[in-house]
Design a protein around this motif. Structure first.
Motif, PDB file in Angstrom:
ATOM      1  N   PHE A 149       4.338  -5.510  13.415  1.00 25.52           N
ATOM      2  CA  PHE A 149       4.261  -4.344  14.196  1.00 25.52           C
ATOM      3  C   PHE A 149       5.423  -3.734  14.198  1.00 25.52           C
ATOM      4  O   PHE A 149       5.880  -2.455  14.365  1.00 25.52           O
ATOM      5  N   HIS A 150       6.380  -4.675  14.142  1.00 25.58           N
ATOM      6  CA  HIS A 150       8.070  -4.089  14.257  1.00 25.58           C
ATOM      7  C   HIS A 150       8.177  -3.285  12.922  1.00 25.58           C
ATOM      8  O   HIS A 150       9.110  -2.367  12.979  1.00 25.58           O
ATOM      9  N   LEU A 151       7.794  -3.960  11.889  1.00 25.23           N
ATOM     10  CA  LEU A 151       8.204  -2.994  10.531  1.00 25.23           C
ATOM     11  C   LEU A 151       7.237  -1.794  10.376  1.00 25.23           C
ATOM     12  O   LEU A 151       8.038  -0.797   9.867  1.00 25.23           O
ATOM     13  N   GLU A 152       6.346  -1.821  10.968  1.00 32.54           N
ATOM     14  CA  GLU A 152       5.588  -0.495  10.884  1.00 32.54           C
ATOM     15  C   GLU A 152       6.063   0.585  11.812  1.00 32.54           C
ATOM     16  O   GLU A 152       6.317   1.609  11.317  1.00 32.54           O
ATOM     17  N   ALA A 153       6.931   0.170  13.049  1.00 32.82           N
ATOM     18  CA  ALA A 153       7.418   1.118  13.718  1.00 32.82           C
ATOM     19  C   ALA A 153       8.802   1.647  12.793  1.00 32.82           C
ATOM     20  O   ALA A 153       8.939   2.557  12.651  1.00 32.82           O
ATOM     21  N   ASP A 154       9.463   0.662  12.244  1.00 31.88           N
ATOM     22  CA  ASP A 154      10.570   1.139  11.496  1.00 31.88           C
ATOM     23  C   ASP A 154       9.988   1.962  10.203  1.00 31.88           C
ATOM     24  O   ASP A 154      10.876   2.851  10.219  1.00 31.88           O
ATOM     25  N   LEU A 155       9.093   1.829   9.694  1.00 31.63           N
ATOM     26  CA  LEU A 155       8.621   2.858   8.723  1.00 31.63           C
ATOM     27  C   LEU A 155       8.320   4.087   9.469  1.00 31.63           C
ATOM     28  O   LEU A 155       8.530   4.990   8.525  1.00 31.63           O
ATOM     29  N   ARG A 156       7.508   4.065  10.365  1.00 28.80           N
ATOM     30  CA  ARG A 156       7.322   5.526  10.842  1.00 28.80           C
ATOM     31  C   ARG A 156       8.696   6.285  11.275  1.00 28.80           C
ATOM     32  O   ARG A 156       8.816   7.278  10.914  1.00 28.80           O
ATOM     33  N   TRP A 157       9.687   5.331  11.645  1.00 27.53           N
ATOM     34  CA  TRP A 157      11.084   5.968  12.031  1.00 27.53           C
ATOM     35  C   TRP A 157      11.613   6.442  10.683  1.00 27.53           C
ATOM     36  O   TRP A 157      12.479   7.548  10.565  1.00 27.53           O
ATOM     37  N   ILE A 158      11.610   5.537   9.625  1.00 30.80           N
ATOM     38  CA  ILE A 158      12.089   6.080   8.318  1.00 30.80           C
ATOM     39  C   ILE A 158      11.443   7.448   7.864  1.00 30.80           C
ATOM     40  O   ILE A 158      12.155   8.342   7.410  1.00 30.80           O
ATOM     41  N   ASP A 159      10.245   7.520   7.944  1.00 29.55           N
ATOM     42  CA  ASP A 159       9.429   8.609   7.341  1.00 29.55           C
ATOM     43  C   ASP A 159       9.895   9.926   8.456  1.00 29.55           C
ATOM     44  O   ASP A 159      10.046  11.026   7.748  1.00 29.55           O
ATOM     45  N   LEU A 160       9.971   9.621   9.549  1.00 29.53           N
ATOM     46  CA  LEU A 160      10.361  10.930  10.651  1.00 29.53           C
ATOM     47  C   LEU A 160      11.987  11.263  10.301  1.00 29.53           C
ATOM     48  O   LEU A 160      12.176  12.500  10.313  1.00 29.53           O
ATOM     49  N   THR A 161      12.674  10.168  10.084  1.00 29.14           N
ATOM     50  CA  THR A 161      14.316  10.436   9.881  1.00 29.14           C
ATOM     51  C   THR A 161      14.387  11.020   8.367  1.00 29.14           C
ATOM     52  O   THR A 161      14.990  12.219   8.224  1.00 29.14           O
ATOM     53  N   ALA A 162      13.538  10.736   7.385  1.00 32.90           N
ATOM     54  CA  ALA A 162      13.627  11.245   5.940  1.00 32.90           C
ATOM     55  C   ALA A 162      13.265  12.843   6.088  1.00 32.90           C
ATOM     56  O   ALA A 162      13.707  13.798   5.504  1.00 32.90           O
ATOM     57  N   ALA A 163      12.108  13.020   6.983  1.00 31.55           N
ATOM     58  CA  ALA A 163      11.698  14.541   7.188  1.00 31.55           C
ATOM     59  C   ALA A 163      12.697  15.416   8.148  1.00 31.55           C
ATOM     60  O   ALA A 163      12.840  16.572   7.832  1.00 31.55           O
ATOM     61  N   ARG A 164      13.768  14.766   8.773  1.00 31.97           N
ATOM     62  CA  ARG A 164      14.812  15.593   9.462  1.00 31.97           C
ATOM     63  C   ARG A 164      16.128  15.268   9.072  1.00 31.97           C
ATOM     64  O   ARG A 164      17.335  15.647   9.652  1.00 31.97           O
ATOM     65  N   LEU A 165      16.185  14.774   7.658  1.00 33.02           N
ATOM     66  CA  LEU A 165      17.439  14.580   7.164  1.00 33.02           C
ATOM     67  C   LEU A 165      18.301  15.718   7.133  1.00 33.02           C
ATOM     68  O   LEU A 165      19.667  15.735   7.507  1.00 33.02           O
ATOM     69  N   ASP A 166      17.964  16.932   6.880  1.00 35.49           N
ATOM     70  CA  ASP A 166      18.779  18.147   6.524  1.00 35.49           C
ATOM     71  C   ASP A 166      19.163  18.307   8.014  1.00 35.49           C
ATOM     72  O   ASP A 166      20.442  18.728   8.120  1.00 35.49           O
ATOM     73  N   SER A 167      18.560  18.346   8.998  1.00 36.26           N
ATOM     74  CA  SER A 167      18.951  18.674  10.413  1.00 36.26           C
ATOM     75  C   SER A 167      19.907  17.743  10.777  1.00 36.26           C
ATOM     76  O   SER A 167      21.171  18.272  11.410  1.00 36.26           O
ATOM     77  N   LEU A 168      19.743  16.551  10.670  1.00 34.58           N
ATOM     78  CA  LEU A 168      20.542  15.519  11.181  1.00 34.58           C
ATOM     79  C   LEU A 168      22.021  15.585  10.332  1.00 34.58           C
ATOM     80  O   LEU A 168      22.969  15.474  10.929  1.00 34.58           O
ATOM     81  N   ALA A 169      22.122  15.916   8.990  1.00 31.00           N
ATOM     82  CA  ALA A 169      23.219  16.063   8.334  1.00 31.00           C
ATOM     83  C   ALA A 169      23.976  17.458   8.958  1.00 31.00           C
ATOM     84  O   ALA A 169      25.212  17.069   9.029  1.00 31.00           O
ATOM     85  N   LYS A 170      23.409  18.405   9.280  1.00 31.90           N
ATOM     86  CA  LYS A 170      24.201  19.460   9.899  1.00 31.90           C
ATOM     87  C   LYS A 170      24.908  19.286  11.082  1.00 31.90           C
ATOM     88  O   LYS A 170      25.902  19.312  11.373  1.00 31.90           O
ATOM     89  N   GLU A 171      24.098  18.221  11.853  1.00 34.21           N
ATOM     90  CA  GLU A 171      24.777  17.741  13.317  1.00 34.21           C
ATOM     91  C   GLU A 171      25.753  16.943  13.155  1.00 34.21           C
ATOM     92  O   GLU A 171      26.752  16.869  13.679  1.00 34.21           O
ATOM     93  N   VAL A 172      25.551  15.757  12.240  1.00 36.82           N
ATOM     94  CA  VAL A 172      26.770  14.888  11.963  1.00 36.82           C
ATOM     95  C   VAL A 172      27.960  15.205  11.253  1.00 36.82           C
ATOM     96  O   VAL A 172      28.893  14.494  11.239  1.00 36.82           O
ATOM     97  N   ARG A 173      27.840  16.499  10.514  1.00 39.46           N
ATOM     98  CA  ARG A 173      28.824  16.950   9.796  1.00 39.46           C
ATOM     99  C   ARG A 173      29.817  18.013  10.363  1.00 39.46           C
ATOM    100  O   ARG A 173      30.617  18.571  10.096  1.00 39.46           O
ATOM    101  N   LYS A 174      29.258  18.218  11.852  1.00 39.90           N
ATOM    102  CA  LYS A 174      30.344  19.442  12.530  1.00 39.90           C
ATOM    103  C   LYS A 174      31.292  18.969  12.656  1.00 39.90           C
ATOM    104  O   LYS A 174      31.896  17.804  12.804  1.00 39.90           O
TER     105      LYS A 174
END
Length: 174
Positions: A149-174
């Motif tokens: 169950f914990h690994l499944e939650a991690d996988l959901r987070w991994i998928d969500l983060t992969a979908a938001r990488l471009d936005s996250l990259a812009k925010e952390v490179r400011k």
């Protein structure tokens, strides 16, 4: 899980020798991480020092003397308090997964590749745990389910983060 409280709980069930405590700890709580004998006896020494256990008798064995430990009222009270207190829900706001992704983005490294590698590692571990659940007893199955169950939650987070990488990259490179 804390070793001292677990050993106290095992002693509340019945007085035991150190090797019996290690055997029971390993059977129920040490899956993949057996408790070293030195840790058992060092923990029992601290519990005795703190008045949570006493030695009931000392018997002769092939090696060192065999001491039987009994929980005291102080130890039983501590076990009761521990068992009735809920475990702190940990939101894991700063995980290693998150840190690696953010640092990879900050450093211009391929965060998506890291996430893909991590996804593969999670899926492999899930296959292993599924086999444990399928072939093991009830204790093994419940522990495997908890991890799955914990690994499944991690996988959901991994998928969500992969979908938001471009936005996250812009925010952390400011």
């Amino acid at each position: 899980m804390t070793v001292p409280l677990t050993l106290l709980g095992l002693l509340e069930r019945e007085p035991s020798h150190g090797y019996e405590l290690k055997r029971d700890y390993d059977a129920y709580f040490g899956r993949g991480r057996p408790l070293p004998f030195g840790q058992v006896y060092a923990t029992l020494g601290r519990l005795a020092r703190d008045g949570k256990v006493v030695i009931s008798d000392v018997g002769k064995g092939d090696g060192p003397d065999r001491k039987r430990y009994i929980i005291t009222e102080v130890g039983a009270t501590e076990v009761d308090a521990w068992l009735t207190e809920p475990v702190e829900p940990e939101p894991h706001l700063q995980t290693i997964l998150f840190s690696k992704v953010v640092l990879a983005l900050m450093l211009g490294r391929p965060a998506e590749e890291y996430l893909d590698t991590q996804r593969r590692a999670h899926l492999q571990r899930m296959r292993e745990l599924t086999e444990v659940r399928r072939t093991g007893g009830l204790v093994d199955a419940l522990l495997a389910d908890h991890s799955l169950f914990h690994l499944e939650a991690d996988l959901r987070w991994i998928d969500l983060t992969a979908a938001r990488l471009d936005s996250l990259a812009k925010e952390v490179r400011k």
